[in-house]
Every structure is written in C-alpha cells, then in structure tokens.
Scaffold this motif. Structure first.
Motif, mmCIF file in Angstrom:
data_model
loop_
_atom_site.group_PDB
_atom_site.id
_atom_site.type_symbol
_atom_site.label_atom_id
_atom_site.label_comp_id
_atom_site.label_asym_id
_atom_site.label_seq_id
_atom_site.Cartn_x
_atom_site.Cartn_y
_atom_site.Cartn_z
ATOM 1 N N ARG A 720 53.560 -2.308 -18.028
ATOM 2 C CA ARG A 720 53.680 -2.687 -16.613
ATOM 3 C C ARG A 720 52.972 -1.668 -15.746
ATOM 4 O O ARG A 720 52.420 -2.006 -14.696
ATOM 5 C CB ARG A 720 55.172 -2.792 -16.250
ATOM 6 N N TYR A 721 52.969 -0.407 -16.177
ATOM 7 C CA TYR A 721 52.324 0.675 -15.434
ATOM 8 C C TYR A 721 51.402 1.455 -16.368
ATOM 9 O O TYR A 721 51.573 1.433 -17.596
ATOM 10 C CB TYR A 721 53.368 1.623 -14.834
ATOM 11 N N GLY A 722 50.463 2.164 -15.764
ATOM 12 C CA GLY A 722 49.518 2.933 -16.553
ATOM 13 C C GLY A 722 50.177 4.011 -17.390
ATOM 14 O O GLY A 722 49.697 4.340 -18.482
ATOM 15 N N PHE A 723 51.302 4.571 -16.907
ATOM 16 C CA PHE A 723 51.924 5.663 -17.660
ATOM 17 C C PHE A 723 52.604 5.173 -18.942
ATOM 18 O O PHE A 723 53.028 5.976 -19.754
ATOM 19 C CB PHE A 723 52.912 6.452 -16.799
ATOM 20 N N ASP A 724 52.697 3.848 -19.137
ATOM 21 C CA ASP A 724 53.213 3.344 -20.409
ATOM 22 C C ASP A 724 52.256 3.634 -21.561
ATOM 23 O O ASP A 724 52.621 3.466 -22.733
ATOM 24 C CB ASP A 724 53.468 1.834 -20.322
ATOM 25 N N ARG A 725 51.053 4.089 -21.224
ATOM 26 C CA ARG A 725 50.075 4.432 -22.263
ATOM 27 C C ARG A 725 50.631 5.471 -23.233
ATOM 28 O O ARG A 725 50.284 5.500 -24.416
ATOM 29 C CB ARG A 725 48.793 4.949 -21.603
ATOM 30 N N LYS A 726 51.504 6.340 -22.733
ATOM 31 C CA LYS A 726 52.029 7.415 -23.587
ATOM 32 C C LYS A 726 52.878 6.873 -24.736
ATOM 33 O O LYS A 726 53.188 7.604 -25.681
ATOM 34 C CB LYS A 726 52.852 8.389 -22.750
ATOM 35 N N LEU A 727 53.263 5.608 -24.677
ATOM 36 C CA LEU A 727 54.062 5.010 -25.744
ATOM 37 C C LEU A 727 53.197 4.463 -26.874
ATOM 38 O O LEU A 727 53.724 3.944 -27.870
ATOM 39 C CB LEU A 727 54.930 3.881 -25.174
ATOM 40 N N VAL A 728 51.874 4.537 -26.730
ATOM 41 C CA VAL A 728 50.963 4.058 -27.773
ATOM 42 C C VAL A 728 50.648 5.209 -28.714
ATOM 43 O O VAL A 728 50.183 6.265 -28.276
ATOM 44 C CB VAL A 728 49.665 3.509 -27.156
ATOM 45 N N PRO A 729 50.883 5.059 -30.029
ATOM 46 C CA PRO A 729 50.599 6.158 -30.964
ATOM 47 C C PRO A 729 49.105 6.436 -31.053
ATOM 48 O O PRO A 729 48.275 5.536 -30.887
ATOM 49 C CB PRO A 729 51.148 5.634 -32.297
ATOM 50 N N THR A 730 48.766 7.664 -31.297
ATOM 51 C CA THR A 730 47.350 8.067 -31.397
ATOM 52 C C THR A 730 46.802 7.894 -32.798
ATOM 53 O O THR A 730 45.617 8.102 -33.023
ATOM 54 C CB THR A 730 47.204 9.537 -30.960
ATOM 55 N N VAL A 731 47.642 7.531 -33.746
ATOM 56 C CA VAL A 731 47.187 7.396 -35.136
ATOM 57 C C VAL A 731 46.307 6.166 -35.279
ATOM 58 O O VAL A 731 46.482 5.161 -34.571
ATOM 59 C CB VAL A 731 48.383 7.292 -36.091
ATOM 60 N N GLN A 732 45.326 6.249 -36.178
ATOM 61 C CA GLN A 732 44.481 5.114 -36.507
ATOM 62 C C GLN A 732 45.112 4.349 -37.655
ATOM 63 O O GLN A 732 45.455 4.930 -38.691
ATOM 64 C CB GLN A 732 43.078 5.588 -36.895
ATOM 65 N N LEU A 733 45.275 3.056 -37.494
ATOM 66 C CA LEU A 733 45.900 2.242 -38.517
ATOM 67 C C LEU A 733 44.868 1.292 -39.109
ATOM 68 O O LEU A 733 44.192 0.564 -38.359
ATOM 69 C CB LEU A 733 47.064 1.450 -37.919
ATOM 70 N N PRO A 734 44.713 1.301 -40.427
ATOM 71 C CA PRO A 734 43.672 0.464 -41.058
ATOM 72 C C PRO A 734 43.916 -1.018 -40.784
ATOM 73 O O PRO A 734 45.048 -1.510 -40.883
ATOM 74 C CB PRO A 734 43.826 0.797 -42.548
#
Length: 884
Positions: A720-734
């Motif tokens: 809903r807001y841009g700060f929700d980005r922090k909930l996305v993991p930084t790991v790469q998933l095949p």
C-alpha cells in the motif's frame, strides 16, 4: 369531394380542399385550418342557424335557414378542417422525415454501416411528440381522428408514436450481426489473439459516443487498436484523423507502438495516427493555435510541486507575521480537528486511567477534541496545567460524586472548565446544563477562581483570545512557540499541510473553480462552512496567488492551466478539432479538465468518441480524477452507447469471483459479471496471519521459498505504501522473478503470483485510517458516500494483477477490515505461517475486529482486537473454544 350548402336567407357555404368558403350578401370569406372553428351550427327557437364569430371587432353574424339535414354535415366538415389544421404541418413534416429515416436505416443496413445516434437525431430533430399532438385535440376530435385523416396522414401520425431509437437499435443489431460474419477473418487477425465476441461488438459499434466498461485484464487496449484498424479498413476515416489519448507517457508510447505494428501487419496505412498523453497533446494544440508552445513550470514537470508550495509558504511566513501565525495555528491546532461538537474518532487510550480519547502534545489522553485543542494551545504557550485535577474541597452529595475540573493552573491557583456548547448554546446531552450550573455554584461557594471556555468559541479561535486575557489577568505569562519540542502527539507536519494545499489546488485548478464558486459551494454545504475551513481558505488563496505570480514570472503554466487553455482554444475555434475518431484510455481516471478538453474535440455529428475504462479501478481521485465523468458519461458528453468487456484473460475464475464480490460491496459501482477466459476454478485466495508485525518479512520469505519449490514465474509484491518494500527479502530465488511495486504503480501490470505483504489496520494500514481532510470536499468531485470506496477499489486493483495466486499477509489482532471481509468469502483460505489452515473468529460485537487472547486480573480471556473502541469479551474454554 367538394360540397356546397345554402340557406333561404341568401348565403352559400362551400367545403373543398380543407377550407370553407362562405358567400353572403356579395362578400366572400375563407375559413382555413383552425380558423374554421369560428363557424358553428346552433339551434335556436326559430330553427337551425350558422354562427360566425368575428376575426376582429366586427359583430357576430347569424345566418338562418340551415336545413337540419345539412347541419350534421357542416359540423363534420368544420371538425375535419379544424382537426387537420391543427395537425397538418406536423404530419407533413413527419411524413417527410419518415421517408428520410426509413431511407437511412435501409441504406445503412444494406451497406453495413453503423447508424450513429447523431445521424438519426438530426433527422428526428424538431418532430413533435405523438402525445403532444393529441393533446391539441378535443376528446371529440380525438375520437373521430381516423375519419378525419388520410391514409398518409395516419401513417405519419403512427410514425410519431414509434420508438425511433429502438428502431435504430434493431437496425444496428442487424448491421452488427452482418459485420461480425463478414469481418470474421479481420477480427481473428487484427490483434495477436482473435477478438472475443464482446470485443468485436465494441469495435463495430461505431456510434458518436461509446463508453466501454472493461473488467481488469479484459483486453481494452485490443479494442482501441482494433477500432482504429476497423475505421481505416471500412474507409470511415483516415489515419491522420484518429487520435488516441493516454494518461502517462509509457502508456501512450506502448499504444503508439502497438497500433503501428498491428496496422503494418494488416497492410493498413497509419501515417499521422497519433497516440499521446493529454499533456503532450494539449501543449501541441496550444502551439498550433497560437504559434507558441507554452513552457511547463520546472517544479511541475519535475514532480517537485509540493516542495514548491513549501517554498512559497516559507517565504510568506518570513515576510508576513500574520500569515505565519495563521499557518501555525491551522497546522498545530486545527489540522486534525473534526469540527463536530461531540468529537471525532478517538485516537488514544490511557491504560492507567482507562480514558479513551485524544492524545495531546504533552502526552496525556483527554476526553474530547475541545479539551485537546485547549491542552495543545496551553502547551504551545508554555502554560503549566493539570488535566482533570481533583478539587480540594469535598463537594460530593447524593447527586454528584467527587469533583475534578477539566484544567487546573497551579501557578495561579485557577480552575478551568471547558463546556461542550454549540454556537446556539445547546449542550451535547440531557442534564449537561444542570451539571454546568452545579460546578459554577461549587466555585462560588468555596471562593475558587473559575475560567470558562466553550467549544464553538475555541473552534473559531475567539475563545482562545478570551482565554489568553483571562490567564494573563491571573498573572500567567503566555509564550507562543510553534517550534516548541513536542513529546506527545504528532502535529500536522509542514510537508503534510503543504501536500494538502497542493491537492486542494489541483482540484481547484482542474475544475476552474474561482473564489466565488467556492463561496457558493460553502453556502450550499453549511456543515463545511466552519471557522476552520475559512482559515484554510484564507491561507490557500494567499498561496494560490503567489503560485500564479511565480508562473507569470517565468512565463510558464502548470498542467491544469494548460489543459484549460487548450480546451478554451478549441471551444472558440472548433476548426482546431480535426479528428473524426477520438479514443481515451483509462477513462475512470479522467479529471474535469481532461473531460472538458475531450468534449471540446467532439465538434459535431461527424465525430466519434470511444472511452474505455473500469470504474472498479478508479483510484486517482486524490490526483484530480472525477469518477462521475465516467459513471455519468451521458450527462457530460451526450446520449451514449455502453458496451462491456467482461471476459478476463488474466485472472482465474476464483480470483475474478473473490475480487468482484469484494469491490461490489460498494453499491455505487457499475455492475459487471466477470468471466475468466480459462474457465472455472483456480487456487483460492490465501490469507496468512502472523503473530507480530515484525514476523511479516519472515513469513513473506517463507512463502516465496515454497513458491520457488513448487512453480516458476513472476511475483509482484504489492505494498500500500513504498515503505512496505522492506518486507521483500533480498535473497534470489531460482525460478522466481520477484518485484516490489506500490499498488498504485501496479495498474495495467500483471504477474503470475501476487503478494500483499502488510494488509493490517491502522494509520498506514490497508485501508488507511488517514482520512481526507474535510476541506478537500469543497474542491474535489463528490465521492459515492461508501466508506473506504477508493481504498476498496485500490485493493481490487491489487487482487486482479494475479494470473495464478493471491496471498494476503496480515497480523493477528490487527487484521484489516478488508481481510475480515475476505474471511467471509468461500473462496478464501486462512493459513498460518507454515501453510496450515487456521480458524479466525470475527468479533460478534462490532464485526470490525477479531477475538484475540489476552491476560487480565481474572485470567485469560478473548477480547476484540479493536479495543478500546469495542469492549466485547469472551471466556476461554478449557478445550480452547470461546463463549460469550
């Protein structure tokens, strides 16, 4: 047949060709049409006679000697002439128009060319209504009407009684049927995938104004591309007379590339066919009309318009102490006030006192908005006070308990009561006036100093002026400091107030609203005409004027100015509107300024507008969009045809059903029945609950890892807001391409899987509890009155980005109201973080929270997650169940 009657007194009356000729005493008078009503047959004691009423001041004439056998024939002749005289011109016009109308329908059906509304309306213009014609006649004239009219006249009268537009519709249905058969190969090749029947119907329906209601993923762009190709293939126009308007540069570029590619593939010409944004089109139109392309203000073009408002405010505050004080007054005191005497929604709870109410700058919780205003004003003036301080004398009696005053000033030993009185002196509840009188008697009896304020006066600031005088008269010093460090409630920040001003300005300028127009709106909505609104408008117009001065100083315009100027130029010179076919994308997001320009381009019956959009995806009201332009399409543009695209090529039927049921809780939405092209079925929408907010990121990552093991594809994490980005993991998933977007930026896009990572309740929840400031309703388009209507549509947008699965993450006890609604849907599953099914109990007391386990003095219990707003509880059963 001609007929002559004569009398023994020397007169003769001849009837021929819808007229009567009366010859008497050597004079001849003709009675034609309705004028024949001057002649009537009367019966006198001497016999039957003719009576001729004068046409001027001459005396009435009586002609005796009428043969009684002739009287009936003369009466019939008069009635027939009068009746035909009343109807003759209208029926002659109808007879002529009937031939033209019939020829139009027959010719268009034969040539398979759509009959546009305006073509038919031109033929039908000026024709009288059948009912109005009959109203001209007396009951006797209506009863004998068939005897008085010729066969041609009766046919003309019957034509007026027909539903002409229904005949046009029937003819167009036949044209459509034939065109779909004749163009089967074209509709199969015009886009990469064959058009559906509903898409092809929208393309062939070549009316003057067509509104296409398009479900998410239903191929609206295909309809626009195919409409352009169809118009060129059928010779309805040339490429340079086709205009396609989009709302942003990316959409316009994609539209241009797509239509060029498809026309190339079909071997159709496309030189001069233009797809553009409203802004770029408006600029070029002004340049063409005036010979000079206007410059867009750099702060508008760069998107730093809010910062520009802040800069203007800073300069005004530095140069004008009056403006500075009023700005700070609004920002610090009135920025969050509802204006209702009985207060707005509570935003604070003090567990020590059990008081639910409003948080102050000093950090306590007070019971009313009026008390918060007073407390915050005292804090900003550096006045020490005690809230609800116990009175030192024991005044309790049978009717009254221990007395605590609203405020006490220890440095002056002064008490203060704030009364919740309206401007008319009325109180919020019964017994309030008696309680006021008792408190005044207490202070009078014990000789304690009492200061009083009233809600209505505090709201318009005059109460603060009186309070300042009272406090200073008791020796207290006031030191107004708007920059004083605030330990408690957050004030309205400068940036947020500047953003409010800019939003208000966008709607004022888009709607071309003047001071007088806003005053008229205030007059028609007394609830908005408050001192708070007046204070805001005073600030706004100062900023508005400085904004205009800044534009003039660099010889530039903003986008709203530009669109208004472009529309005015076309309205003054219709020759600038040289397009036969105008198509507008994302029509649900059209502002009044864009709609005005669009309407100006429709120069007459030879132009055709195709407006494509989805009211279920209208999410830009804050940016100036006016949904009523689409929902009230005919009122704004004229009689229109509506087509629906209800087959989605994107989502599963399950997601289509869940999202449709969800958005349709708002009864103001246009009804659609969305069908998935792939057929029934699909994975259920999943709701995942975590115990704490800080567990959301881990739960999202665990879900992504499960997806990576089970499937491949794209994943859109929609916040809903841009700060929700922090909930996305930084790991790469095949196998997974994971992207973060805000829901607003996801419009028009899609992914295999959609994750909504933070669908909770609260200020920055979904829906957000941040309500639009009421002053915006003065300038904005009216909303539909349904709670969270725009946020509901935004949530629908998020749901319908998914091709395969939707997973909604929430926090137990903080579930969004939208999540609670989803829990009632049979196609929604609730899961824990490990993927196991869970059961959730919605609070039976309020229906707006869930039952969560809590500990109290008497052990564990279940309480509503919305406490303290709802105090519903349930006992914990040994087996883990609940009971009321």
């Amino acid at each position: 047949m001609p007929r002559t009657w004569s009398g023994n007194s020397g007169w003769a009356l001849t009837y021929a060709r819808d007229r009567l000729t009366l010859a008497v005493d050597g004079a001849v008078e003709e009675l034609v049409g309705a004028d024949a009503a001057r002649l009537r047959v009367a019966r006198r004691w001497k016999g039957t006679c003719l009576v001729l009423e004068p046409a001027d001041d001459a005396p009435r004439r009586r002609l005796t000697g009428v043969d009684p056998r002739d009287a009936r024939e003369i009466r019939a002749a008069v009635t027939r002439i009068v009746t035909r005289g009343k109807l003759r011109d209208a029926l002659a016009l109808a007879a002529h128009r009937e031939q033209v109308f019939h020829r139009l329908l027959a010719t268009r059906v034969r040539k398979q060319r759509w009959i546009a509304h305006d073509d038919a309306a031109t033929i039908l213009a000026g024709l009288p209504r059948h009912a109005d014609l009959l109203a001209l006649l007396s009951p006797a004239e209506r009863a004998d009407l068939p005897r008085h009219l010729s066969a041609d006249e009766q046919r003309a009268l019957a034509f007026l009684a027909q539903d002409h537009l229904a005949r046009v519709g029937a003819a167009n249905d036949e044209i459509l049927r034939r065109e779909l058969i004749a163009g089967r190969e074209f509709f199969a090749r015009v886009e990469r995938s064959p058009l559906t029947a509903e898409q092809a119907r929208a393309v062939v329906s070549y009316d003057n104004r067509v509104r296409v209601i398009a479900a998410a993923g239903s191929g609206k762009t295909s309809v626009m591309v195919a409409r352009a190709a169809y118009a060129l293939r059928r010779g309805l126009t040339s490429p340079d007379r086709i205009l396609m308007l989009a709302f942003n540069a990316d959409a316009a570029r994609e539209l241009q590339e797509r239509v060029d590619a498809r026309l190339d593939a079909l071997g159709l010409p496309h030189d001069g066919l233009r797809a553009a944004t409203f802004h770029s089109f408006g600029l070029s139109l002004i340049a063409e009309a005036t010979g000079r392309r206007p410059a867009i203000a750099p702060w508008v073009e760069s998107g730093t318009d809010v910062e520009k408002v802040q800069e203007i405010v800073d300069r005004l505050r530095d140069s004008d102490l009056g403006f500075r004080f009023r700005w700070d007054l609004f920002r610090l005191l009135y920025g969050k006030v509802s204006g209702a005497p009985d207060g707005g929604d509570h935003d604070s709870y003090d567990p020590a006192t059990g008081v639910s109410g409003f948080a102050t700058y000093r950090g306590e919780t007070v019971r009313s908005e009026g008390e918060r205003l007073v407390a915050d004003w005292l804090f900003l003036n550096g006045v020490d006070y005690r809230y609800e301080h116990p009175y030192p004398h024991n005044v309790a009696d049978r009717a009254h308990g221990r007395y605590v005053a609203d405020f006490y000033y220890p440095d002056a030993d002064v008490w203060h009561e704030h009364w919740a009185l309206r401007a008319d002196g009325t109180a919020p509840f019964r017994g309030y006036a008696e309680a006021m009188a008792w408190k005044r008697r207490v202070h009078a009896t014990h000789g304690t100093a009492l200061i009083e304020t009233e809600w209505h006066a505090i709201l318009d600031h005059t109460g603060f002026e009186a309070l300042a005088r009272d406090l200073e008269s008791h020796g207290l010093t006031l030191d107004w400091n708007p920059d004083r460090p605030i330990p408690g409630a957050e004030p309205l920040e400068h940036e947020r107030l500047a953003r409010l001003v800019r939003t208000f300005m966008t709607h004022v300028r888009s709607g071309a609203l003047t001071r007088s127009a806003l005053e008229e709106r205030l007059a028609s909505t007394p609830a908005l005409d408050t001192p708070r609104t007046r204070l805001f408008l005073e600030l706004y117009w100062r900023i508005h004027e400085r904004w205009q001065e800044e534009l003039a100083a660099i010889d530039a315009v903003d986008f709203d100015d530009m669109l208004r100027r472009a529309a005015e130029l076309v309205e003054r010179d219709p020759g600038l509107a040289r397009w036969d076919l105008v198509m507008v994308d994302e029509f649900q997001d059209t502002s009044r300024a864009r709609a005005r320009l669009t309407r100006a381009l429709l120069r007459g019956r030879g132009t055709h507008l195709l407006a494509v959009g989805d009211d279920w995806q209208a999410v830009n009201r804050f940016a100036g969009a006016d949904l009523s332009v689409m929902t009230g399409f005919s009122a704004f543009f004229g009689p229109a045809l509506t087509r629906r695209l209800q087959t989605t090529f994107r989502t599963s039927q399950t997601v289509a059903d869940v999202s449709s049921r969800f958005v349709s809780r708002n009864p103001a939405q246009i009804t659609k029945t969305v069908r998935a092209a792939r057929g029934p079925g699909g994975a259920p929408v999943a709701v995942v609950r975590v115990e704490r907010h800080d567990a959301l990121a881990g739960a999202v990552e665990a879900h992504l890892r499960r997806l990576a093991r089970e499937s491949r594809g794209t994943v859109d994490v929609l916040g809903r807001y841009g700060f929700d980005r922090k909930l996305v993991p930084t790991v790469q998933l095949p196998g997974l391409d994971v992207r973060f977007r805000t829901v607003h930026r996801s419009k028009g896009l899609e992914a295999d899987h959609v994750i909504m990572p933070n669908v909770t309740t609260g200020r920055y929840g979904f829906p957000s509890s941040i309500v639009d400031d009421p002053v915006l309703t003065l300038a904005m388009s009216a909303d539909d009155g349904h709670r969270h209507s725009e946020e509901r549509r935004l949530f629908y947008v998020a749901l319908t980005r998914a091709r395969q699965t939707v997973t909604v993450f929430t926090v137990a006890g903080r579930e969004s109201p939208f999540v609670l609604e989803l829990l009632e849907d049979p196609d929604v599953e609730v899961r824990g973080t490990s993927g196991e099914a869970e059961e959730v109990r919605v609070c039976a007391g309020c229906g707006e929270g869930t039952l969560v386990r809590r500990s109290g003095r008497h052990g564990d219990f279940y309480g509503c997650s919305t406490f303290p707003r709802c105090r519903e509880t349930a006992r914990v059963q040994p087996a883990g169940g609940t009971s009321r």
